[in-house]
Scaffold this active site. Sequence first.
Site, PDB file in Angstrom:
ATOM      1  N   ARG A   1       0.857  -1.186   0.000  1.00  0.00           N
ATOM      2  CA  ARG A   1       0.000   0.000   0.000  1.00  0.00           C
ATOM      3  C   ARG A   1       0.896   1.239   0.000  1.00  0.00           C
ATOM      4  O   ARG A   1       2.063   1.189   0.407  1.00  0.00           O
ATOM      5  CB  ARG A   1      -0.897   0.022   1.239  1.00  0.00           C
ATOM      6  CG  ARG A   1      -1.809  -1.192   1.387  1.00  0.00           C
ATOM      7  CD  ARG A   1      -2.597  -1.110   2.684  1.00  0.00           C
ATOM      8  NE  ARG A   1      -3.532  -2.216   2.855  1.00  0.00           N
ATOM      9  CZ  ARG A   1      -3.265  -3.352   3.488  1.00  0.00           C
ATOM     10  NH1 ARG A   1      -2.060  -3.518   4.026  1.00  0.00           N
ATOM     11  NH2 ARG A   1      -4.172  -4.296   3.596  1.00  0.00           N
TER      12      ARG A   1
ATOM     13  N   LYS B   1      -2.246  -1.913   7.842  1.00  0.00           N
ATOM     14  CA  LYS B   1      -3.685  -1.806   8.057  1.00  0.00           C
ATOM     15  C   LYS B   1      -4.144  -2.862   9.057  1.00  0.00           C
ATOM     16  O   LYS B   1      -3.769  -4.028   8.958  1.00  0.00           O
ATOM     17  CB  LYS B   1      -4.423  -1.997   6.727  1.00  0.00           C
ATOM     18  CG  LYS B   1      -5.917  -1.727   6.805  1.00  0.00           C
ATOM     19  CD  LYS B   1      -6.539  -1.838   5.426  1.00  0.00           C
ATOM     20  CE  LYS B   1      -8.034  -1.579   5.493  1.00  0.00           C
ATOM     21  NZ  LYS B   1      -8.672  -1.695   4.154  1.00  0.00           N
TER      22      LYS B   1
ATOM     23  N   HIS C   1      -3.101   2.172  -5.639  1.00  0.00           N
ATOM     24  CA  HIS C   1      -3.487   0.890  -5.036  1.00  0.00           C
ATOM     25  C   HIS C   1      -3.633  -0.202  -6.091  1.00  0.00           C
ATOM     26  O   HIS C   1      -3.566  -1.390  -5.764  1.00  0.00           O
ATOM     27  CB  HIS C   1      -4.789   1.052  -4.258  1.00  0.00           C
ATOM     28  CG  HIS C   1      -4.974   0.034  -3.174  1.00  0.00           C
ATOM     29  ND1 HIS C   1      -4.216   0.013  -2.029  1.00  0.00           N
ATOM     30  CD2 HIS C   1      -5.834  -1.023  -3.060  1.00  0.00           C
ATOM     31  CE1 HIS C   1      -4.594  -0.992  -1.255  1.00  0.00           C
ATOM     32  NE2 HIS C   1      -5.569  -1.633  -1.868  1.00  0.00           N
TER      33      HIS C   1
ATOM     34  N   ARG D   1      -0.928  -2.809  -6.197  1.00  0.00           N
ATOM     35  CA  ARG D   1      -1.112  -3.934  -5.265  1.00  0.00           C
ATOM     36  C   ARG D   1      -2.065  -4.968  -5.863  1.00  0.00           C
ATOM     37  O   ARG D   1      -1.810  -6.176  -5.796  1.00  0.00           O
ATOM     38  CB  ARG D   1      -1.639  -3.386  -3.941  1.00  0.00           C
ATOM     39  CG  ARG D   1      -1.948  -4.420  -2.866  1.00  0.00           C
ATOM     40  CD  ARG D   1      -2.277  -3.684  -1.571  1.00  0.00           C
ATOM     41  NE  ARG D   1      -3.020  -4.484  -0.605  1.00  0.00           N
ATOM     42  CZ  ARG D   1      -2.455  -5.256   0.315  1.00  0.00           C
ATOM     43  NH1 ARG D   1      -1.138  -5.352   0.369  1.00  0.00           N
ATOM     44  NH2 ARG D   1      -3.193  -5.923   1.182  1.00  0.00           N
TER      45      ARG D   1
ATOM     46  N   HIS E   1      -4.298 -10.193   4.239  1.00  0.00           N
ATOM     47  CA  HIS E   1      -5.759 -10.221   4.349  1.00  0.00           C
ATOM     48  C   HIS E   1      -6.197 -11.140   5.485  1.00  0.00           C
ATOM     49  O   HIS E   1      -5.679 -12.257   5.614  1.00  0.00           O
ATOM     50  CB  HIS E   1      -6.389 -10.731   3.049  1.00  0.00           C
ATOM     51  CG  HIS E   1      -6.298  -9.758   1.922  1.00  0.00           C
ATOM     52  ND1 HIS E   1      -6.403 -10.123   0.592  1.00  0.00           N
ATOM     53  CD2 HIS E   1      -6.106  -8.405   1.912  1.00  0.00           C
ATOM     54  CE1 HIS E   1      -6.291  -9.056  -0.170  1.00  0.00           C
ATOM     55  NE2 HIS E   1      -6.109  -8.004   0.609  1.00  0.00           N
TER      56      HIS E   1
ATOM     57  N   TYR F   1      -9.254 -11.673  -6.633  1.00  0.00           N
ATOM     58  CA  TYR F   1      -8.265 -11.617  -7.705  1.00  0.00           C
ATOM     59  C   TYR F   1      -8.408 -12.779  -8.681  1.00  0.00           C
ATOM     60  O   TYR F   1      -7.940 -12.685  -9.811  1.00  0.00           O
ATOM     61  CB  TYR F   1      -6.856 -11.569  -7.107  1.00  0.00           C
ATOM     62  CG  TYR F   1      -6.647 -10.351  -6.259  1.00  0.00           C
ATOM     63  CD1 TYR F   1      -6.595  -9.092  -6.840  1.00  0.00           C
ATOM     64  CD2 TYR F   1      -6.558 -10.436  -4.875  1.00  0.00           C
ATOM     65  CE1 TYR F   1      -6.446  -7.950  -6.068  1.00  0.00           C
ATOM     66  CE2 TYR F   1      -6.398  -9.308  -4.092  1.00  0.00           C
ATOM     67  CZ  TYR F   1      -6.351  -8.068  -4.689  1.00  0.00           C
ATOM     68  OH  TYR F   1      -6.214  -6.947  -3.929  1.00  0.00           O
TER      69      TYR F   1
END
Length: 363
Positions: free
Chosen positions: A215, A240, A305, A308, A331, A340
Site C-alpha cells: 500500500r 492496516k 493501489h 497492489r 488479508h 483476484y
Amino acid sequence: MQSEIPDDWQFELTEHHHKPVILIRFPYDKEGLTLVRRLTGVRWSQSRRAWYVLDTPMYRQRFGLQTELAGKEVLSQIHPVNQPALERFIQTLQLKAYSPSTIRTYRNEFAQLLYLLKDKLVDDLTVDRLRDYFAYCINKLDLSENTLHSRINAVKFYFEKVLQRERFFMEIPRPKKRIILPNVLAINQIEKLFAQLENLKHKTMIYLAYSAGLRVSEVVNLKIKDIHSERMVINIRGAKGKKDRIVALSEGILELLRSYYTTYKPTDWLFEGQYAGEPYSARSLQSLFHRAKEAARIRQDVTFHSLRHSYATHLHEAGADIKLIQELLGHNDLKTTLRYTHVSQRTLERIKSPFDALNLKKG
C-alpha cells in the site's frame, strides 16, 4: 438550475479515490452526454461505470439531494445534551487503540446522528427509532452502501461498546454491499508506466510497491532497518489493522535499493520527504503515480493501489497458491483475496465463448 436535470438521472453518494463524490447515471443519449459534460469538474469512472462530481453542497442542491453538514461543521452544532455522549464515544475508541483514521470516521458518522437529534438524548433511542433513522439515511440522504455501513458500525459501537448494551443491533438489518472487482493493469501497462519514471527515488518507490504488493502508506513508512537483504524479506510494520507481516524482497529491487541508498544516503526513513527526519508524503507519491499513468496514456481508472491489485493478480496468473497470496497481502479473510481470481487470466483463459463455436461465413 435544478430543472435542467432530467428526471431519469440517478445519483449515488459514495467515495471514490478516497474522496466523497456523487455518481451520476442516466440512459445513454447525446443530449444526456452533452448535459453531463457541462458540469464543472465532472469525470468518468471506468470502475464504477458512471460519471461523477465531487460531493459538494452546491451539487447536492442542484441534483435535489438531501444535504448533511460536513464533519467539522456538524461537530460544532451538536446540542450540549449529547456532547458527553460524543466525548465518551471518542474516549472509548482511543482506549481500544483504534487508528486515528477510524476514530475520525466513526466520530463523524456518529456526530451526524447526534446533530439530527438536537436536544433529544441519544441514550434514549430504541431499536425501532434507529431502524427509522437508517431508513432515513437510505431514502432521504441516499447514502451509499459503504457509507451506511460505516454509520451503522459507528452507532453500533456506541450502544454496544460504550453503553454496554449487548446485541442491541440484532434486529437491524444491514444493506448488501456492492461487489467491486479490483482494477488491474496488464504486464505491458506496468512496463509502460515504469518507462515514464526517470528519477531514481521515484522509480525505486513505485517499483518496490509493485514488486511486493505494498500500500502507499506501507511504502512511505518503511525504514532502512525493515529491509533484510540477508533473508531477502521486507518487514511491514503496523500496516492496516495494526498488523505486521513479512513479504519477499525481489533480487532486482535489492539492486535498485542499493543504487538508491548510495545516491540518497537516507538515515532512518527509507524514503525521506522534503524535510530531514520526515517520511515521504503519501499524497506526493500518489500524485507521482498519476503523472506517470497519464504520461503512459493508460486510460483505465486506476490508482496507486492498483499496483497492489496487479501484483496479486499477476502472482495468481503465474500459479501462486491463493493462501500464500493472502498471507503476502495481509488479508484476514480469504474472500478478500479470492477477488483476484475473478480478474485473473489464469481463470479466464479456460473459458471459451460459445461464439467461437459458431460456423459463420468470413467477411
